[in-house]
Design a protein around this motif. Sequence first.
Motif, mmCIF file in Angstrom:
data_model
loop_
_atom_site.group_PDB
_atom_site.id
_atom_site.type_symbol
_atom_site.label_atom_id
_atom_site.label_comp_id
_atom_site.label_asym_id
_atom_site.label_seq_id
_atom_site.Cartn_x
_atom_site.Cartn_y
_atom_site.Cartn_z
ATOM 1 N N LEU A 36 0.831 -1.201 0.000
ATOM 2 C CA LEU A 36 0.000 0.000 0.000
ATOM 3 C C LEU A 36 0.866 1.253 0.000
ATOM 4 O O LEU A 36 0.546 2.238 -0.666
ATOM 5 C CB LEU A 36 -0.942 -0.005 1.197
ATOM 6 C CG LEU A 36 -1.973 -1.136 1.252
ATOM 7 C CD1 LEU A 36 -2.862 -0.981 2.480
ATOM 8 C CD2 LEU A 36 -2.815 -1.187 -0.014
ATOM 9 N N VAL A 43 -2.770 5.389 -6.561
ATOM 10 C CA VAL A 43 -4.096 5.517 -5.961
ATOM 11 C C VAL A 43 -4.591 6.958 -6.101
ATOM 12 O O VAL A 43 -5.747 7.206 -6.454
ATOM 13 C CB VAL A 43 -4.070 5.075 -4.480
ATOM 14 C CG1 VAL A 43 -5.397 5.390 -3.793
ATOM 15 C CG2 VAL A 43 -3.775 3.584 -4.382
ATOM 16 N N TYR A 49 -8.580 3.059 -4.948
ATOM 17 C CA TYR A 49 -7.635 1.944 -5.031
ATOM 18 C C TYR A 49 -8.011 0.990 -6.152
ATOM 19 O O TYR A 49 -9.154 0.915 -6.600
ATOM 20 C CB TYR A 49 -7.458 1.226 -3.690
ATOM 21 C CG TYR A 49 -8.696 0.703 -2.990
ATOM 22 C CD1 TYR A 49 -9.356 -0.451 -3.396
ATOM 23 C CD2 TYR A 49 -9.173 1.339 -1.835
ATOM 24 C CE1 TYR A 49 -10.450 -0.946 -2.713
ATOM 25 C CE2 TYR A 49 -10.264 0.848 -1.131
ATOM 26 C CZ TYR A 49 -10.904 -0.294 -1.576
ATOM 27 O OH TYR A 49 -11.987 -0.788 -0.892
ATOM 28 N N HIS A 54 -8.917 -4.225 -4.374
ATOM 29 C CA HIS A 54 -10.314 -4.477 -3.996
ATOM 30 C C HIS A 54 -10.582 -5.980 -3.908
ATOM 31 O O HIS A 54 -11.210 -6.458 -2.947
ATOM 32 C CB HIS A 54 -11.222 -3.837 -5.037
ATOM 33 C CG HIS A 54 -12.652 -4.265 -4.981
ATOM 34 N ND1 HIS A 54 -13.440 -4.109 -3.862
ATOM 35 C CD2 HIS A 54 -13.444 -4.868 -5.919
ATOM 36 C CE1 HIS A 54 -14.652 -4.589 -4.114
ATOM 37 N NE2 HIS A 54 -14.669 -5.059 -5.341
ATOM 38 N N CYS A 92 -1.547 3.497 3.491
ATOM 39 C CA CYS A 92 -2.022 4.480 2.512
ATOM 40 C C CYS A 92 -3.302 5.104 3.049
ATOM 41 O O CYS A 92 -4.323 4.420 3.169
ATOM 42 C CB CYS A 92 -2.286 3.820 1.155
ATOM 43 S SG CYS A 92 -3.041 4.924 -0.073
ATOM 44 N N THR A 95 -6.359 4.770 0.705
ATOM 45 C CA THR A 95 -6.888 3.411 0.607
ATOM 46 C C THR A 95 -7.640 3.028 1.873
ATOM 47 O O THR A 95 -8.754 2.495 1.824
ATOM 48 C CB THR A 95 -5.743 2.421 0.344
ATOM 49 O OG1 THR A 95 -5.167 2.698 -0.939
ATOM 50 C CG2 THR A 95 -6.242 0.982 0.366
ATOM 51 N N TYR A 99 -11.663 2.305 2.175
ATOM 52 C CA TYR A 99 -12.124 1.017 2.691
ATOM 53 C C TYR A 99 -13.032 1.204 3.902
ATOM 54 O O TYR A 99 -14.145 0.677 3.966
ATOM 55 C CB TYR A 99 -10.939 0.127 3.069
ATOM 56 C CG TYR A 99 -11.349 -0.952 4.037
ATOM 57 C CD1 TYR A 99 -12.078 -2.053 3.598
ATOM 58 C CD2 TYR A 99 -11.094 -0.824 5.409
ATOM 59 C CE1 TYR A 99 -12.521 -3.024 4.492
ATOM 60 C CE2 TYR A 99 -11.534 -1.786 6.303
ATOM 61 C CZ TYR A 99 -12.246 -2.885 5.847
ATOM 62 O OH TYR A 99 -12.703 -3.824 6.727
#
Length: 411
Positions: A36, A43, A49, A54, A92, A95, A99
């Motif tokens: 990451l 990204v 991402y 994913h 990250c 990211t 999420y």
Amino acid sequence: MTAIMNTAQHDFPDPPEPDLTAGQVLARAEAMVPELVSRQAEVEERTFYAEDIHERFARNGFYRILVPRRYGGYEFGIETFLRVSMTLVRGCSSTGWMYSLGASHALMAATMFEERAQAELFGGGDFICPSTSVPSGSAVPAGDGGWTVSGTWAYCSGAPYASYFMGHALMPARGGRPPEPLLFVAPRDQWKPLDDWGQQLGLRGSGSHSIRLDGGYVPGHLALPGVSIAEHDVSAGTPGRTLHGNPEYGGALLAFISFLNASMAVGMARGALDVYEDLLRRRTTLVPPVVPRYQDPDYQLWYGDALGMISAAEAALLNAAQQWHDISAQGPAAVTRESDLRLSAICRHVARLCWEAMEGYIMPTAGSSSIRHGERLERVWRDMSMLRTHAGLSVLLPTVAMRELARSLVR
């Protein structure tokens, strides 16, 4: 902290890995951190991402952490979710943010909606559903118990891979009173994400695109008239607590939202501290005696203070999450507005500690070369600066929530 499972006899569908543990899920998140870190630039360029990340999140079980066991989820509880989120953000920020704010709303859906709605929402197992708390647009009765919803909602983090969107619209005003909110969950075929993210100061890869509904249809079982997530009273019990036998599906929701923001702050600060530690090992002091920075008493002091502040913030967050769980386990009546606001107040100071460690120690002493465009520390600084502008942390918690907390105690 272990969530209390429903011990009633049910024929639950197995999740993909029935024997998976919370510790294994966290280890999988930790194993992804180096990658990451290395992919942060792409990204930001993409604004979300990549598909392969994913897919790995899905295989790792990340999207099922808060999904009830009844529907093939792992039901690991909020501590596991917060730890995974902090870990991904450490690698990250964008990211981890995308999420967390996409997958976290499984808890809200499993708490507030009845069984029919939950069976539909969690039917796919994985659950990704961005949400916004500020009412926007309009909701008009459709005549069959459903609603016709139109509007545009900004900052819908997690939109690129989402199957649903949870938002608030305004119902028609009645009796001279202001319009009330309608909490709704709209399936993906009723909305579209806009290409309007990526030009902000930070979190450019967080997938926080706006979502638009143009006369989208929301069935009645996926709508809750007069309900606002952040202000919802769960002290009389919730459909989720009854359905799943797990008190975490009856916990205070404003505090949970605050936990999410605080976990982002801790993860970002941890990422910045990783960079700072590396600088101490690789670089030397600027004035004689020229030694590696990690041998210099001043840098040792600055690092120690930053580490202590960030560690204190993380400990406070995880303790608040434990309190949240314990209060929920005492029964619905224990989940008061006061406890909700008090736990949210802790989160405000978690974020402040992380910012002060970053602003007071890491940034001034890291050196200007470490914050050139594209450097990891430069990106974390931008991301944390963006977090500081979040309305929940910068406006609502320091003002409205703190005044309401004081009024609930001092009478």
